[in-house]
Design a protein around this motif. Structure first.
Motif, PDB file in Angstrom:
ATOM      1  N   GLY A  62      -5.365 -33.374   3.498  1.00 47.15           N
ATOM      2  CA  GLY A  62      -4.540 -32.398   4.310  1.00 47.15           C
ATOM      3  C   GLY A  62      -3.264 -31.906   3.558  1.00 47.15           C
ATOM      4  O   GLY A  62      -2.612 -31.196   3.967  1.00 47.15           O
ATOM      5  N   GLU A  63      -3.173 -32.306   2.289  1.00 42.79           N
ATOM      6  CA  GLU A  63      -2.213 -31.655   1.465  1.00 42.79           C
ATOM      7  C   GLU A  63      -2.659 -30.563   0.699  1.00 42.79           C
ATOM      8  O   GLU A  63      -3.620 -30.732  -0.232  1.00 42.79           O
ATOM      9  CB  GLU A  63      -1.553 -32.881   0.651  1.00 42.79           C
ATOM     10  CG  GLU A  63      -0.576 -32.471  -0.398  1.00 42.79           C
ATOM     11  CD  GLU A  63       0.731 -32.283   0.438  1.00 42.79           C
ATOM     12  OE1 GLU A  63       1.603 -31.658  -0.462  1.00 42.79           O
ATOM     13  OE2 GLU A  63       1.029 -33.077   1.495  1.00 42.79           O
ATOM     14  N   ALA A  64      -1.902 -29.225   0.823  1.00 37.89           N
ATOM     15  CA  ALA A  64      -2.181 -28.343  -0.108  1.00 37.89           C
ATOM     16  C   ALA A  64      -2.052 -28.380  -1.373  1.00 37.89           C
ATOM     17  O   ALA A  64      -0.986 -28.980  -1.758  1.00 37.89           O
ATOM     18  CB  ALA A  64      -1.602 -26.894   0.324  1.00 37.89           C
ATOM     19  N   VAL A  65      -3.120 -28.445  -2.261  1.00 41.09           N
ATOM     20  CA  VAL A  65      -2.891 -28.540  -3.809  1.00 41.09           C
ATOM     21  C   VAL A  65      -3.109 -27.134  -4.384  1.00 41.09           C
ATOM     22  O   VAL A  65      -3.022 -27.237  -5.884  1.00 41.09           O
ATOM     23  CB  VAL A  65      -3.986 -29.602  -4.278  1.00 41.09           C
ATOM     24  CG1 VAL A  65      -3.346 -30.891  -3.580  1.00 41.09           C
ATOM     25  CG2 VAL A  65      -5.430 -29.496  -3.994  1.00 41.09           C
ATOM     26  N   ALA A  66      -3.811 -26.255  -4.105  1.00 40.07           N
ATOM     27  CA  ALA A  66      -4.140 -25.083  -4.807  1.00 40.07           C
ATOM     28  C   ALA A  66      -4.535 -23.966  -3.737  1.00 40.07           C
ATOM     29  O   ALA A  66      -4.774 -24.043  -2.394  1.00 40.07           O
ATOM     30  CB  ALA A  66      -5.642 -25.282  -5.454  1.00 40.07           C
ATOM     31  N   CYS A  67      -4.280 -22.639  -4.240  1.00 39.67           N
ATOM     32  CA  CYS A  67      -4.425 -21.527  -3.231  1.00 39.67           C
ATOM     33  C   CYS A  67      -4.933 -20.264  -4.104  1.00 39.67           C
ATOM     34  O   CYS A  67      -4.516 -20.373  -5.347  1.00 39.67           O
ATOM     35  CB  CYS A  67      -3.447 -21.102  -2.299  1.00 39.67           C
ATOM     36  SG  CYS A  67      -1.732 -20.781  -3.205  1.00 39.67           S
ATOM     37  N   GLY A  68      -5.443 -19.320  -3.569  1.00 40.92           N
ATOM     38  CA  GLY A  68      -6.163 -18.109  -4.187  1.00 40.92           C
ATOM     39  C   GLY A  68      -6.570 -17.208  -3.237  1.00 40.92           C
ATOM     40  O   GLY A  68      -7.249 -17.498  -2.183  1.00 40.92           O
ATOM     41  N   GLY A  69      -6.697 -15.806  -3.779  1.00 45.92           N
ATOM     42  CA  GLY A  69      -7.532 -15.022  -2.723  1.00 45.92           C
ATOM     43  C   GLY A  69      -7.637 -13.864  -3.481  1.00 45.92           C
ATOM     44  O   GLY A  69      -7.442 -13.546  -4.469  1.00 45.92           O
ATOM     45  N   TRP A  70      -8.163 -12.788  -2.612  1.00 42.67           N
ATOM     46  CA  TRP A  70      -8.680 -11.430  -3.130  1.00 42.67           C
ATOM     47  C   TRP A  70      -8.360 -10.599  -1.970  1.00 42.67           C
ATOM     48  O   TRP A  70      -8.318 -10.585  -0.866  1.00 42.67           O
ATOM     49  CB  TRP A  70     -10.025 -11.470  -3.791  1.00 42.67           C
ATOM     50  CG  TRP A  70     -10.992 -11.428  -2.478  1.00 42.67           C
ATOM     51  CD1 TRP A  70     -11.472 -12.788  -2.002  1.00 42.67           C
ATOM     52  CD2 TRP A  70     -11.731 -10.431  -1.598  1.00 42.67           C
ATOM     53  NE1 TRP A  70     -12.450 -12.700  -1.004  1.00 42.67           N
ATOM     54  CE2 TRP A  70     -12.643 -11.349  -0.816  1.00 42.67           C
ATOM     55  CE3 TRP A  70     -11.598  -9.208  -1.866  1.00 42.67           C
ATOM     56  CZ2 TRP A  70     -13.407 -10.516  -0.040  1.00 42.67           C
ATOM     57  CZ3 TRP A  70     -12.502  -8.455  -0.861  1.00 42.67           C
ATOM     58  CH2 TRP A  70     -13.379  -9.387   0.013  1.00 42.67           C
ATOM     59  N   SER A  71      -8.397  -9.014  -2.268  1.00 42.59           N
ATOM     60  CA  SER A  71      -8.510  -8.088  -1.420  1.00 42.59           C
ATOM     61  C   SER A  71      -8.823  -6.647  -2.118  1.00 42.59           C
ATOM     62  O   SER A  71      -8.915  -6.805  -3.478  1.00 42.59           O
ATOM     63  CB  SER A  71      -7.188  -7.872  -0.812  1.00 42.59           C
ATOM     64  OG  SER A  71      -6.192  -6.957  -1.803  1.00 42.59           O
ATOM     65  N   VAL A  72      -9.299  -5.724  -1.426  1.00 40.41           N
ATOM     66  CA  VAL A  72      -9.627  -4.511  -2.157  1.00 40.41           C
ATOM     67  C   VAL A  72      -8.189  -3.549  -2.331  1.00 40.41           C
ATOM     68  O   VAL A  72      -8.542  -2.389  -2.796  1.00 40.41           O
ATOM     69  CB  VAL A  72     -10.552  -3.772  -1.229  1.00 40.41           C
ATOM     70  CG1 VAL A  72     -11.926  -4.190  -1.179  1.00 40.41           C
ATOM     71  CG2 VAL A  72     -10.167  -3.509   0.220  1.00 40.41           C
ATOM     72  N   ARG A  73      -7.147  -4.026  -2.025  1.00 42.61           N
ATOM     73  CA  ARG A  73      -5.903  -3.322  -2.074  1.00 42.61           C
ATOM     74  C   ARG A  73      -5.389  -3.573  -3.652  1.00 42.61           C
ATOM     75  O   ARG A  73      -5.499  -4.559  -4.152  1.00 42.61           O
ATOM     76  CB  ARG A  73      -4.672  -3.897  -1.282  1.00 42.61           C
ATOM     77  CG  ARG A  73      -4.920  -3.510   0.213  1.00 42.61           C
ATOM     78  CD  ARG A  73      -3.835  -4.006   0.996  1.00 42.61           C
ATOM     79  NE  ARG A  73      -3.983  -4.093   2.476  1.00 42.61           N
ATOM     80  CZ  ARG A  73      -4.496  -5.197   2.975  1.00 42.61           C
ATOM     81  NH1 ARG A  73      -4.602  -6.394   2.628  1.00 42.61           N
ATOM     82  NH2 ARG A  73      -4.830  -5.082   4.292  1.00 42.61           N
ATOM     83  N   GLU A  74      -4.834  -2.735  -4.142  1.00 43.46           N
ATOM     84  CA  GLU A  74      -4.039  -2.810  -5.633  1.00 43.46           C
ATOM     85  C   GLU A  74      -2.986  -4.023  -5.329  1.00 43.46           C
ATOM     86  O   GLU A  74      -2.339  -4.209  -4.462  1.00 43.46           O
ATOM     87  CB  GLU A  74      -3.500  -1.578  -5.818  1.00 43.46           C
ATOM     88  CG  GLU A  74      -4.480  -0.203  -6.374  1.00 43.46           C
ATOM     89  CD  GLU A  74      -5.011  -0.605  -7.837  1.00 43.46           C
ATOM     90  OE1 GLU A  74      -4.441  -1.291  -8.588  1.00 43.46           O
ATOM     91  OE2 GLU A  74      -6.084  -0.055  -7.985  1.00 43.46           O
ATOM     92  N   PRO A  75      -2.822  -4.917  -6.455  1.00 48.66           N
ATOM     93  CA  PRO A  75      -1.735  -5.848  -6.654  1.00 48.66           C
ATOM     94  C   PRO A  75      -0.398  -4.785  -6.333  1.00 48.66           C
ATOM     95  O   PRO A  75      -0.114  -3.953  -7.038  1.00 48.66           O
ATOM     96  CB  PRO A  75      -1.914  -6.513  -7.855  1.00 48.66           C
ATOM     97  CG  PRO A  75      -3.280  -6.045  -8.317  1.00 48.66           C
ATOM     98  CD  PRO A  75      -3.616  -4.879  -7.706  1.00 48.66           C
TER      99      PRO A  75
END
Length: 192
Positions: A75-88
């Motif tokens: 239940g403890e968040a240790v990492a995250c990440g993601g993607w999109s088709v939008r420019e950073p």
């Protein structure tokens, strides 16, 4: 100590799920901790502290899109990440990415691992989940503007260097990163 695992196998102690709006404070905490704990050594404290507020600006849209993931242990968040088709957008309009010939290519918006969990394979497992999600959406390639401290992590996992990227930050500071690209499979479509 957490045992290490290959990126293709998610161990039972690790849960990866799509983030939801209630996760945003935890996502921002993870991003800040990851940047302060790892990127600061390469980019310096001033650049990292100027970059942190901009990183979180894009998360609301990614979470709404369903393309941002949270990795948890008990239940403890240790990492995250993601993607999109939008420019950073986190470095403003000044970011300079190598061109894609007019083709829309999805962008990773980071893989952030809490410093206490670096070196246990969690980042690799999360990146494989993101890569799998991109392949499942039919994309043949993706791009990232990686921090210099994360460049080796991505290169070791099949991402190829495309050239330096630059972003203007507050106080006249400049973020210097590495534009990288990964091709998944030639038979998949290149764009949405």
């Amino acid at each position: 100590m957490i045992p290490t695992h290959s990126a293709t196998q998610t161990p039972s102690f690790l849960r990866i799920r799509r983030a939801n709006p209630s996760d945003l404070p935890e996502i921002r905490r993870l991003q800040a901790a990851a940047l302060r704990g790892f990127a600061r050594r390469v980019h310096g404290s001033e650049v990292v502290e100027s970059l942190i507020p901009r990183i979180g600006d894009f998360d609301v849209e990614l979470v709404s899109d369903g393309t941002f993931f949270l990795a948890e242990i008990e239940g403890e968040a240790v990492a995250c990440g993601g993607w999109s088709v939008r420019e950073p957008s986190f470095m403003g309009s000044e970011i300079e990415l190598p061109t894609t010939g007019g083709v829309d290519v999805p962008h990773l918006h980071g893989v952030f691992v809490h410093p206490l969990f670096i070196g246990n394979g969690i980042g690799s497992i999360l990146l494989e989940k993101i890569d799998s999600d991109l392949r499942g959406q039919g994309f043949a390639r993706a791009r990232i503007a990686a921090t210099l401290s994360a460049e080796g992590f991505f290169a070791h996992r099949g991402w190829r260097r495309q050239g330096a990227v630059f972003g203007a930050l507050e106080g006249g500071l400049i973020f210097v990163g590495m534009g990288m690209e990964k091709r998944f499979a030639s038979e998949l479509r290149l764009a949405a």
